[in-house]
Design a protein around this motif. Structure first.
Motif, PDB file in Angstrom:
ATOM      1  N   GLN A  10       0.849  -0.932   0.038  1.00  0.00           N
ATOM      2  CA  GLN A  10       0.302  -0.043   0.034  1.00  0.00           C
ATOM      3  C   GLN A  10       0.581   1.196  -0.145  1.00  0.00           C
ATOM      4  N   LYS A  11       1.425   2.201  -1.174  1.00  0.00           N
ATOM      5  CA  LYS A  11       1.994   2.870  -1.638  1.00  0.00           C
ATOM      6  C   LYS A  11       1.134   3.895  -2.372  1.00  0.00           C
ATOM      7  N   TRP A  12       1.782   5.428  -1.931  1.00  0.00           N
ATOM      8  CA  TRP A  12       1.510   6.014  -2.709  1.00  0.00           C
ATOM      9  C   TRP A  12       2.536   7.426  -2.446  1.00  0.00           C
ATOM     10  N   LEU A  13       2.646   7.839  -3.896  1.00  0.00           N
ATOM     11  CA  LEU A  13       4.117   8.679  -4.036  1.00  0.00           C
ATOM     12  C   LEU A  13       3.281   9.607  -4.453  1.00  0.00           C
ATOM     13  N   ARG A  14       3.199  11.935  -4.886  1.00  0.00           N
ATOM     14  CA  ARG A  14       3.289  12.415  -5.544  1.00  0.00           C
ATOM     15  C   ARG A  14       4.274  13.101  -5.164  1.00  0.00           C
ATOM     16  N   ILE A  15       4.628  14.152  -6.978  1.00  0.00           N
ATOM     17  CA  ILE A  15       5.592  14.220  -6.665  1.00  0.00           C
ATOM     18  C   ILE A  15       5.412  15.271  -7.330  1.00  0.00           C
ATOM     19  N   HIS A  16       6.248  16.915  -6.795  1.00  0.00           N
ATOM     20  CA  HIS A  16       4.485  17.616  -6.649  1.00  0.00           C
ATOM     21  C   HIS A  16       6.077  18.781  -7.795  1.00  0.00           C
ATOM     22  N   ASN A  17       5.203  20.041  -8.697  1.00  0.00           N
ATOM     23  CA  ASN A  17       6.407  21.530  -8.635  1.00  0.00           C
ATOM     24  C   ASN A  17       6.547  22.192  -8.019  1.00  0.00           C
ATOM     25  N   SER A  18       6.184  22.212  -6.858  1.00  0.00           N
ATOM     26  CA  SER A  18       6.932  23.904  -5.653  1.00  0.00           C
ATOM     27  C   SER A  18       6.986  22.429  -4.870  1.00  0.00           C
ATOM     28  N   GLN A  19       7.056  24.365  -3.923  1.00  0.00           N
ATOM     29  CA  GLN A  19       8.395  24.244  -2.859  1.00  0.00           C
ATOM     30  C   GLN A  19       7.437  23.460  -1.569  1.00  0.00           C
ATOM     31  N   GLU A  20       7.811  22.668  -0.449  1.00  0.00           N
ATOM     32  CA  GLU A  20       6.932  21.824  -0.515  1.00  0.00           C
ATOM     33  C   GLU A  20       6.387  22.490   1.299  1.00  0.00           C
ATOM     34  N   TRP A  21       6.455  23.287   2.260  1.00  0.00           N
ATOM     35  CA  TRP A  21       5.632  23.896   2.564  1.00  0.00           C
ATOM     36  C   TRP A  21       4.855  24.146   1.932  1.00  0.00           C
ATOM     37  N   PRO A  22       4.472  25.304   0.808  1.00  0.00           N
ATOM     38  CA  PRO A  22       2.970  25.608   0.489  1.00  0.00           C
ATOM     39  C   PRO A  22       2.296  25.098  -0.434  1.00  0.00           C
ATOM     40  N   ASP A  23       3.011  23.679  -1.144  1.00  0.00           N
ATOM     41  CA  ASP A  23       2.300  22.276  -1.822  1.00  0.00           C
ATOM     42  C   ASP A  23       1.968  21.718   0.038  1.00  0.00           C
ATOM     43  N   TYR A  24       2.034  21.671   0.719  1.00  0.00           N
ATOM     44  CA  TYR A  24       1.424  20.547   1.848  1.00  0.00           C
ATOM     45  C   TYR A  24       0.819  20.940   2.400  1.00  0.00           C
ATOM     46  N   TYR A  25       0.292  22.620   2.297  1.00  0.00           N
ATOM     47  CA  TYR A  25      -1.141  22.983   2.980  1.00  0.00           C
ATOM     48  C   TYR A  25      -2.071  24.283   1.704  1.00  0.00           C
ATOM     49  N   GLU A  26      -1.614  24.052   1.455  1.00  0.00           N
ATOM     50  CA  GLU A  26      -2.882  23.853  -0.123  1.00  0.00           C
ATOM     51  C   GLU A  26      -4.060  23.331   0.251  1.00  0.00           C
ATOM     52  N   GLU A  27      -5.240  24.089   0.721  1.00  0.00           N
ATOM     53  CA  GLU A  27      -5.775  23.134   0.359  1.00  0.00           C
ATOM     54  C   GLU A  27      -6.598  21.775   0.234  1.00  0.00           C
ATOM     55  N   ALA A  28      -6.433  21.974  -0.702  1.00  0.00           N
ATOM     56  CA  ALA A  28      -6.314  20.125  -1.727  1.00  0.00           C
ATOM     57  C   ALA A  28      -6.109  19.756  -1.542  1.00  0.00           C
ATOM     58  N   HIS A  29      -4.394  19.625  -0.896  1.00  0.00           N
ATOM     59  CA  HIS A  29      -3.765  18.895   0.164  1.00  0.00           C
ATOM     60  C   HIS A  29      -3.886  18.213   1.189  1.00  0.00           C
ATOM     61  N   VAL A  30      -4.060  19.174   2.103  1.00  0.00           N
ATOM     62  CA  VAL A  30      -5.431  19.503   3.467  1.00  0.00           C
ATOM     63  C   VAL A  30      -6.012  17.808   3.141  1.00  0.00           C
ATOM     64  N   GLU A  31      -6.572  18.375   2.087  1.00  0.00           N
ATOM     65  CA  GLU A  31      -8.191  16.982   2.591  1.00  0.00           C
ATOM     66  C   GLU A  31      -7.470  15.982   1.654  1.00  0.00           C
ATOM     67  N   GLU A  32      -6.588  16.000   0.461  1.00  0.00           N
ATOM     68  CA  GLU A  32      -6.989  14.916   0.135  1.00  0.00           C
ATOM     69  C   GLU A  32      -5.910  13.926   1.395  1.00  0.00           C
ATOM     70  N   LEU A  33      -4.468  14.501   2.215  1.00  0.00           N
ATOM     71  CA  LEU A  33      -4.308  14.322   3.525  1.00  0.00           C
ATOM     72  C   LEU A  33      -5.225  13.015   4.160  1.00  0.00           C
ATOM     73  N   ARG A  34      -6.191  14.534   4.693  1.00  0.00           N
ATOM     74  CA  ARG A  34      -7.319  13.677   5.574  1.00  0.00           C
ATOM     75  C   ARG A  34      -8.197  12.600   4.694  1.00  0.00           C
ATOM     76  N   THR A  35      -8.554  12.368   4.213  1.00  0.00           N
ATOM     77  CA  THR A  35      -9.021  11.091   2.934  1.00  0.00           C
ATOM     78  C   THR A  35      -8.335  10.046   3.355  1.00  0.00           C
ATOM     79  N   PHE A  36      -6.998  10.407   3.087  1.00  0.00           N
ATOM     80  CA  PHE A  36      -5.844   8.919   3.190  1.00  0.00           C
ATOM     81  C   PHE A  36      -5.797   8.601   4.452  1.00  0.00           C
TER      82      PHE A  36
END
Length: 77
Positions: A10-36
């Motif tokens: 059970q592995k997932w990988l997402r490679i993003h095109n922005s810096q770590e913290w702005p990407d991490y706190y973007e609302e869509a990504h917060v919701e995705e982590l919540r779903t996980f």
């Protein structure tokens, strides 16, 4: 282990095109982590298993980055 960082299937990988913290706190990504976390920690019946196993970004120096491109599997080492 056979060189794999994690023996779990059970592995997932997402490679993003922005810096770590702005990407991490973007609302869509917060919701995705919540779903996980809801799926794995609370046994929530949600759509997490439909999330592509791998998503990556292709950078374009002229500003046309392509993001969240799905792939079928995590690359092997």
């Amino acid at each position: 282990m056979d060189g794999d960082a994690s023996p779990s299937a059970q592995k997932w990988l997402r490679i993003h095109n922005s810096q770590e913290w702005p990407d991490y706190y973007e609302e869509a990504h917060v919701e995705e982590l919540r779903t996980f976390f809801d799926f794995y920690l609370k046994d929530a019946d949600n759509d997490w298993m439909q999330t592509p196993r791998v998503r990556y970004s292709v950078l374009d120096l002229e500003g046309g980055d392509r993001i969240d491109i799905p792939a079928n599997r995590v690359p092997s080492v």
